[in-house]
Write an enzyme that holds these catalytic residues in place. Structure first.
Site, short mmCIF file in Angstrom:
data_model
loop_
_atom_site.label_atom_id
_atom_site.label_comp_id
_atom_site.label_asym_id
_atom_site.label_seq_id
_atom_site.Cartn_x
_atom_site.Cartn_y
_atom_site.Cartn_z
N THR A 33 -13.25 -0.76 0.08
CA THR A 33 -13.59 0.42 -0.71
C THR A 33 -13.85 0.09 -2.17
O THR A 33 -14.75 0.66 -2.79
CB THR A 33 -12.43 1.45 -0.61
OG1 THR A 33 -12.33 1.86 0.74
CG2 THR A 33 -12.66 2.66 -1.49
N THR A 107 -8.26 -2.34 1.95
CA THR A 107 -6.80 -2.20 2.06
C THR A 107 -6.30 -2.19 3.51
O THR A 107 -5.15 -2.51 3.77
CB THR A 107 -6.32 -0.90 1.37
OG1 THR A 107 -7.02 0.20 1.95
CG2 THR A 107 -6.57 -0.96 -0.12
N ASP A 108 -7.20 -1.84 4.45
CA ASP A 108 -6.73 -1.64 5.84
C ASP A 108 -6.11 -2.90 6.45
O ASP A 108 -5.11 -2.81 7.16
CB ASP A 108 -7.88 -1.16 6.73
CG ASP A 108 -8.27 0.28 6.41
OD1 ASP A 108 -7.50 0.97 5.71
OD2 ASP A 108 -9.35 0.72 6.84
N LYS A 178 0.71 -1.65 4.23
CA LYS A 178 -0.02 -0.52 3.65
C LYS A 178 0.79 0.73 3.97
O LYS A 178 1.08 0.99 5.14
CB LYS A 178 -1.43 -0.44 4.24
CG LYS A 178 -2.23 0.73 3.66
CD LYS A 178 -3.70 0.70 4.06
CE LYS A 178 -4.39 1.97 3.57
NZ LYS A 178 -5.84 1.98 3.80
N1 ASP Z 1 -11.59 0.94 5.20
C1 ASP Z 1 -11.45 0.35 3.91
C2 ASP Z 1 -11.24 -1.15 4.10
O1 ASP Z 1 -10.18 -1.55 4.47
C3 ASP Z 1 -10.30 0.95 3.17
C4 ASP Z 1 -10.06 0.38 1.79
O2 ASP Z 1 -10.64 -0.55 1.36
O3 ASP Z 1 -9.20 0.94 1.11
O4 ASP Z 1 -12.16 -1.90 3.90
#
Ligand code: ASP
Length: 349
Positions: A33, A107-108, A178
């Site tokens: 993201t 973050t995932d 997370k």
């Molecule tokens: N779906 C995204 C990822 O993990 C979520 C994020 O980056 O916060 O790439």
């Protein structure tokens, strides 16, 4: 709850002025993201990252001499062990030319990638800091700006190991989970104190020691399966999976418990005996986030241990899965149990 950095930490402020030159920091983008553009509620699409970094965080260049590299531009739900291996190789190649590295990541699966790098790059002599964001860098009220500044600060001054920098805190990479989808404090490390707090002053504590000489150990065997125990689980389902896997992580209740009564036909004890018979190593971690597995505490844990199950101690589920992949590829046979039972990168007590 985040624990305050232990005493013995150092303040970046005190070190300022001692630096005779600007540090060289490599910023490797993998996606997520942080670097995406596009408007909510539409699906986010990976966008042109570095142009936005220069526009939105120009002061990064006052902190360090930065070099940018695009490793990939993916949502981290697409991250896979093959990419971890490539990333670890690339970092090992580039590290000698830099003082530290920042890896931007979604973050995932950031916890899994941080764990993988911690096992694949033992004995680091420079900081490798992963960061991401809950809102894209280009958006108003994005957390990406501060996360990037803090990650670069941590790559200059922080501990020489794989860490995760998020929401003004620095965590050991293989200890994070997370914990939030929408709040900025997206990560926590419930079983380990934070390694840094980047508040008005940036404070860091010592990192890992005693890992020996730096080496690259990028091999993984991803033929593992993760089973979360729940009331109603039909043992036949995991039993049918056993012949297809090289290792199994069981996310058990509490101290390492699972149904073992024969009364309702749902005992999981046969899973452990069958795994033992097939030579499939089973690593037990807990569904509870704080403290760790102790297979000697209850009857079902005893049964698992008697069938050769290995306690994952206080490892996160993410670290356990990745460590099992790493152990199967790098420490096969009898060496695997020892590898899983000890702390190799600060991932467990
Ligand atoms: N779906 C995204 C990822 O993990 C979520 C994020 O980056 O916060 O790439």
């Amino acid at each position: 709850m985040r624990v305050v950095v232990p005493t013995g930490c150092w303040l970046v402020k005190e070190r300022r002025g001692l630096e005779s030159r600007m540090k060289n920091i490599l910023l490797v983008h993998t996606g997520g993201t942080l670097g995406m553009n596009g408007r909510r509620p539409n699906a986010l699409k990976p966008g042109s990252f570095f142009r936005t970094v220069r526009e939105r965080v120009p002061e990064l260049t006052k902190l360090a001499k930065l070099e940018f590299e695009v490793f990939s531009n993916i949502d981290s739900c697409e991250m896979q062990p093959e990419l971890w291996t490539r990333l670890a190789r690339r970092l090992a190649e580039r590290l000698p030319h830099f003082d530290g590295v920042v890896v931007t990541h979604g973050t995932d699966t950031l916890a899994e990638t941080a764990s993988a790098l911690s096992f694949m790059l033992p004995g680091l002599t420079k900081p490798v800091v992963l960061t991401g964001a809950q809102r894209p860098l280009g958006e108003i009220r994005s957390d990406a700006r501060l996360n990037l500044i803090d990650a670069v600060t941590s790559a200059i001054h922080g501990p020489k190991e794989v860490t995760v920098c998020f929401d003004s805190h620095l965590f050991r990479g293989n200890r994070v989970r997370k914990v939030s989808i929408a709040e900025y404090d997206a990560f926590d490390s419930p079983n380990h104190p934070v390694l840094g707090v980047l508040g008005v002053e940036a404070k860091f504590s010592d990192g890992l020691r005693g890992q020996g000489r730096f080496k690259l150990a990028a091999q993984l065997d991803s033929r593992v399966f993760l089973l979360r125990v729940f009331p109603g689980l039909d043992p036949e389902i995991p039993l049918s999976i056993l012949p297809k896997v090289h290792g199994l992580v069981v996310e058990a209740y509490g101290a390492g418990n699972f149904p073992s009564s024969k009364a309702l036909g749902r005992s999981l004890t046969p899973l452990f005996s069958q795994a033992e018979a097939l030579g499939v190593p089973v690593l037990v971690v807990s569904q509870a986030h704080r403290n760790g597995v102790d297979l000697s505490q209850y009857e079902s844990g005893n049964a698992a241990r008697d069938h050769g199950a290995i306690s994952g101690g206080d490892m996160t589920v993410s670290a356990a899965v990745v460590k099992l992949m790493h152990g199967l590829a790098n420490h096969p046979g009898d060496a695997l149990r020892k590898y899983l039972e000890r702390s190799v990168a600060g991932e467990r007590i």
